[in-house]
Design a protein around this motif. Structure first.
Motif, PDB file in Angstrom:
ATOM      1  N   ALA A 361      25.367  45.899  40.815  1.00  0.00           N
ATOM      2  CA  ALA A 361      25.735  46.900  41.828  1.00  0.00           C
ATOM      3  C   ALA A 361      24.967  46.724  43.137  1.00  0.00           C
ATOM      4  CB  ALA A 361      25.494  48.305  41.279  1.00  0.00           C
ATOM      5  N   SER A 362      25.724  46.700  44.223  1.00  0.00           N
ATOM      6  CA  SER A 362      25.197  46.646  45.585  1.00  0.00           C
ATOM      7  C   SER A 362      26.236  47.336  46.461  1.00  0.00           C
ATOM      8  CB  SER A 362      24.965  45.191  46.015  1.00  0.00           C
ATOM      9  OG  SER A 362      26.190  44.516  46.210  1.00  0.00           O
ATOM     10  N   PRO A 363      25.986  47.549  47.746  1.00  0.00           N
ATOM     11  CA  PRO A 363      26.932  48.338  48.542  1.00  0.00           C
ATOM     12  C   PRO A 363      28.381  47.847  48.513  1.00  0.00           C
ATOM     13  CG  PRO A 363      24.878  48.174  49.712  1.00  0.00           C
ATOM     14  CD  PRO A 363      24.736  47.305  48.498  1.00  0.00           C
ATOM     15  N   LEU A 364      28.607  46.533  48.356  1.00  0.00           N
ATOM     16  CA  LEU A 364      29.968  46.008  48.399  1.00  0.00           C
ATOM     17  C   LEU A 364      30.434  45.402  47.079  1.00  0.00           C
ATOM     18  CD1 LEU A 364      29.731  44.256  51.897  1.00  0.00           C
ATOM     19  CD2 LEU A 364      30.968  46.367  51.368  1.00  0.00           C
ATOM     20  N   SER A 365      29.525  45.163  46.156  1.00  0.00           N
ATOM     21  CA  SER A 365      29.874  44.503  44.894  1.00  0.00           C
ATOM     22  C   SER A 365      30.479  45.490  43.903  1.00  0.00           C
ATOM     23  CB  SER A 365      28.630  43.868  44.274  1.00  0.00           C
ATOM     24  OG  SER A 365      28.030  42.954  45.163  1.00  0.00           O
ATOM     25  N   PHE A 366      31.210  44.951  42.929  1.00  0.00           N
ATOM     26  CA  PHE A 366      31.752  45.798  41.866  1.00  0.00           C
ATOM     27  C   PHE A 366      31.961  44.975  40.606  1.00  0.00           C
ATOM     28  CE2 PHE A 366      35.349  44.004  44.099  1.00  0.00           C
ATOM     29  CZ  PHE A 366      36.257  43.672  43.104  1.00  0.00           C
ATOM     30  N   SER A 367      32.065  45.670  39.482  1.00  0.00           N
ATOM     31  CA  SER A 367      32.293  45.048  38.181  1.00  0.00           C
ATOM     32  C   SER A 367      33.471  45.748  37.530  1.00  0.00           C
ATOM     33  CB  SER A 367      31.047  45.181  37.300  1.00  0.00           C
ATOM     34  OG  SER A 367      29.907  44.638  37.964  1.00  0.00           O
ATOM     35  N   VAL A 368      34.264  45.001  36.763  1.00  0.00           N
ATOM     36  CA  VAL A 368      35.544  45.549  36.326  1.00  0.00           C
ATOM     37  C   VAL A 368      35.948  45.026  34.961  1.00  0.00           C
ATOM     38  CG1 VAL A 368      36.903  43.707  37.438  1.00  0.00           C
ATOM     39  CG2 VAL A 368      37.917  45.979  37.127  1.00  0.00           C
ATOM     40  N   VAL A 369      36.689  45.861  34.235  1.00  0.00           N
ATOM     41  CA  VAL A 369      37.441  45.456  33.050  1.00  0.00           C
ATOM     42  C   VAL A 369      38.884  45.874  33.303  1.00  0.00           C
ATOM     43  CG1 VAL A 369      37.689  45.569  30.549  1.00  0.00           C
ATOM     44  CG2 VAL A 369      35.432  45.946  31.593  1.00  0.00           C
ATOM     45  N   PHE A 370      39.804  44.940  33.193  1.00  0.00           N
ATOM     46  CA  PHE A 370      41.210  45.211  33.504  1.00  0.00           C
ATOM     47  C   PHE A 370      42.067  44.951  32.282  1.00  0.00           C
ATOM     48  CE2 PHE A 370      45.122  45.369  35.717  1.00  0.00           C
ATOM     49  CZ  PHE A 370      44.883  46.016  36.909  1.00  0.00           C
ATOM     50  N   HIS A 371      42.893  45.914  31.940  1.00  0.00           N
ATOM     51  CA  HIS A 371      43.769  45.817  30.773  1.00  0.00           C
ATOM     52  C   HIS A 371      45.051  45.066  31.157  1.00  0.00           C
ATOM     53  CE1 HIS A 371      46.082  48.122  27.389  1.00  0.00           C
ATOM     54  NE2 HIS A 371      45.582  46.983  26.945  1.00  0.00           N
ATOM     55  N   ILE A 372      45.340  43.962  30.472  1.00  0.00           N
ATOM     56  CA  ILE A 372      46.528  43.173  30.795  1.00  0.00           C
ATOM     57  C   ILE A 372      47.439  42.959  29.591  1.00  0.00           C
ATOM     58  CG2 ILE A 372      45.479  41.969  32.749  1.00  0.00           C
ATOM     59  CD1 ILE A 372      44.953  39.590  30.898  1.00  0.00           C
ATOM     60  N   ALA A 373      47.072  43.469  28.431  1.00  0.00           N
ATOM     61  CA  ALA A 373      47.836  43.187  27.210  1.00  0.00           C
ATOM     62  C   ALA A 373      49.253  43.734  27.304  1.00  0.00           C
ATOM     63  CB  ALA A 373      47.134  43.813  26.006  1.00  0.00           C
ATOM     64  N   GLY A 374      50.188  42.992  26.721  1.00  0.00           N
ATOM     65  CA  GLY A 374      51.578  43.442  26.713  1.00  0.00           C
ATOM     66  C   GLY A 374      52.525  42.291  26.911  1.00  0.00           C
ATOM     67  N   GLY A 375      53.274  42.357  28.017  1.00  0.00           N
ATOM     68  CA  GLY A 375      54.320  41.383  28.266  1.00  0.00           C
ATOM     69  C   GLY A 375      53.838  39.951  28.313  1.00  0.00           C
ATOM     70  N   LEU A 376      52.649  39.717  28.840  1.00  0.00           N
ATOM     71  CA  LEU A 376      52.189  38.334  28.950  1.00  0.00           C
ATOM     72  C   LEU A 376      51.856  37.746  27.580  1.00  0.00           C
ATOM     73  CD1 LEU A 376      48.839  37.973  28.581  1.00  0.00           C
ATOM     74  CD2 LEU A 376      48.845  39.137  30.763  1.00  0.00           C
ATOM     75  N   ASN A 377      51.540  38.603  26.585  1.00  0.00           N
ATOM     76  CA  ASN A 377      51.258  38.111  25.244  1.00  0.00           C
ATOM     77  C   ASN A 377      52.518  37.694  24.504  1.00  0.00           C
ATOM     78  OD1 ASN A 377      49.150  40.882  25.288  1.00  0.00           O
ATOM     79  ND2 ASN A 377      48.328  38.819  25.346  1.00  0.00           N
ATOM     80  N   GLU A 378      53.647  38.233  24.929  1.00  0.00           N
ATOM     81  CA  GLU A 378      54.880  38.044  24.165  1.00  0.00           C
ATOM     82  C   GLU A 378      55.846  37.058  24.792  1.00  0.00           C
ATOM     83  OE1 GLU A 378      56.348  42.003  24.005  1.00  0.00           O
ATOM     84  OE2 GLU A 378      54.727  42.710  22.694  1.00  0.00           O
ATOM     85  N   SER A 379      55.590  36.632  26.029  1.00  0.00           N
ATOM     86  CA  SER A 379      56.539  35.768  26.710  1.00  0.00           C
ATOM     87  C   SER A 379      56.655  34.426  26.012  1.00  0.00           C
ATOM     88  CB  SER A 379      56.117  35.546  28.166  1.00  0.00           C
ATOM     89  OG  SER A 379      56.973  34.622  28.786  1.00  0.00           O
ATOM     90  N   ASP A 380      57.876  34.017  25.724  1.00  0.00           N
ATOM     91  CA  ASP A 380      58.128  32.690  25.170  1.00  0.00           C
ATOM     92  C   ASP A 380      58.927  31.857  26.161  1.00  0.00           C
ATOM     93  OD1 ASP A 380      60.530  33.990  25.045  1.00  0.00           O
ATOM     94  OD2 ASP A 380      60.887  33.655  22.912  1.00  0.00           O
TER      95      ASP A 380
END
Length: 478
Positions: A361-380
């Motif tokens: 953490a600093s004035p401009l920095s950030f840390s993140v966890v982003f949920h992406i599960a779904g369509g990209l797991n199933e694409s064939d």
């Protein structure tokens, strides 16, 4: 009279001499402008998002057609000149600029044509996210794009591309229907599932390795124009509660709900109470593209956290959601990121991430966890994007102003990254790689797709002319 010569970078780092007359001949054949340092528009043409990038080309062409692009590609090949392609210039590694070479700046090719009956959007390679979103939302339609509206569509899509709609519809690359592309031999080709299918497969994830895309055709979906979204934040003293709520929220979230958790210092923004400026907070970012009633029910765990420091979550235009972080991600800041794909969000991950995020953490920095599960797991659908088993992406974004010392921030980002690597799938997102990342890390971004990409590279670019990117070398003899 002595002929004026330009020294231009070659493919292997050598210097190539080009006469002013030869460059003028190229410029005379182009419909778009050819620029050198000092020309009007030069500064904008060589400006990129990450201030850590110091590369500068010797020549810039701003094409207005696929024909222009083909001429430049052939010119670069004939003279052995290092070539790069700039879409939006938002890539963190600075792959838009060929240092000392020739850059194609696609910013004059920003047309968008929407066919609502076919649910298709045709977008030029210089388009920013906002260009496509604004055009498609006039018809109540959208495709999968990213989170900052000034990001270039081309780079985002060719590297995979994820955003608020990924859980419903897969990667941005999964939503490509067709592309027009200029390959290394200067040929203008169409690539789709039925025409040049191997090239189409490779372009959907392979970045700028296979050619210069001059038109994207995206599939569209009914989204908006209103969604429920925004950001709410609580004191970092409650980070464990916020992270646990996020874990529970994502475990049961419908595809219409995408959520991310952030830890950072609260920005000195108008929506943040003065007493919280630059104090550590834990925030939840959400976008629910279902009905307002469904959103209210699905966001109940978030509401159960109680009164936040600020709460910007509510019904708003989808285009407003897509641009809400623009002011927090302006051009001209130093950006140093490290991220990993995660197969899940186990209990042990939460305190590991919390401690690392508070360190970063600093004035401009950030840390993140982003949920992406779904369509990209199933694409064939067969695109080359790797790591389709990923369900989250997480990491640390170190950001600091120009001319400031970012050493502490870089060290903290690296420490945080090392602490989360044991939780990784073993893969990472190619669009978040840095210039310092090596070939092994690029291979890890593709994993099972990597050998196939090398084979297609060998067919369409055997001399590796498109190398100013997260490079995939040709597989010789394949």
């Amino acid at each position: 009279m002595k002929t004026r010569m330009f020294e231009v970078a070659g493919l292997e780092g050598e210097r190539v001499g080009l006469s002013a007359a030869r460059i003028e001949q190229l410029g005379a054949r182009l419909a778009g402008p050819l620029l050198t340092a000092g020309d009007e528009g030069w500064d904008e043409a060589v400006e990129v998002w990450n201030a850590m990038v110091t590369a500068r080309p010797a020549l810039v062409v701003q094409p207005v057609s696929a024909r222009d692009v083909a001429m430049v590609v052939r010119f670069a090949a004939d003279h052995g000149v290092l070539l790069s392609v700039k879409g939006g210039g938002h890539n963190i590694a600075g792959t838009a600029l060929a240092d000392g070479g020739l850059t194609l700046d696609m910013s004059r090719m920003r047309e968008v044509a929407v066919d609502p009956s076919a649910r298709l959007a045709h977008a030029g390679p210089g388009c920013l996210l906002r260009d496509v979103d604004r055009a498609t939302q006039q018809q109540g339609l959208a495709t999968v794009l990213g989170f900052v509206s000034e990001t270039g569509v081309a780079g985002l899509t060719l590297g995979g591309g994820f955003g608020y709609l990924t859980r419903r519809f897969g990667w941005a690359a999964d939503n490509l229907q067709e592309v027009e592309v200029v390959t290394a031999d200067g040929t203008i080709r169409t690539a789709s599932r039925t025409e040049n299918p191997d090239l189409f497969w490779a372009l959907r994830g392979g970045g700028g390795n296979l050619g210069v895309v001059t038109r994207f055709t995206f599939r569209l979906h009914e989204v908006g124009p209103l969604i429920t979204g925004g950001l709410a934040a609580w004191s970092a003293d409650r980070a464990d509660e916020v992270l646990k709520t996020y874990q529970e929220l994502t475990a049961s979230a419908p595809r219409e709900l995408t959520a991310a958790v952030m830890i950072r210092l609260a920005p000195p923004a108008p929506f943040v109470p003065d007493e919280w400026h630059l104090k550590p907070v834990a925030g939840l970012l959400v976008c629910h593209s279902g009905s307002a009633a469904e959103a209210e029910a699905d966001l109940a765990p978030l509401r159960a956290l109680g009164e936040p420091i600020f709460d910007l979550i509510g019904e708003k235009p989808y285009v407003a959601q897509q641009s809400m972080f623009d002011e927090m991600e302006p051009k001209g800041l130093n950006q140093y990121w490290k991220t990993e794909f995660l197969p899940g969000l186990p209990d042990e991950y939460l305190p590991t991430f919390r401690d690392a995020a508070l360190d970063v953490a600093s004035p401009l920095s950030f840390s993140v966890v982003f949920h992406i599960a779904g369509g990209l797991n199933e694409s064939d659908d067969g695109g080359a994007v790797g790591n389709r088993e990923a369900r989250f992406i997480s990491g640390f974004s170190g950001v600091w102003p120009p001319h400031a010392d970012g050493g502490r921030i870089v060290d903290a980002v690296r420490r945080g990254w090392e602490s989360i690597r044991p939780f990784s799938t073993g893969g990472n997102y190619v669009n978040f790689q840095l210039a310092e990342d090596d070939a092994d890390r690029t291979a890890a971004a593709y994993r099972a797709s990597y050998d196939g990409l090398r084979r297609v590279k060998e067919r369409y670019d055997p001399d590796n002319r498109f190398r100013v990117n997260r490079n995939i070398s040709p597989r010789k003899g394949s």
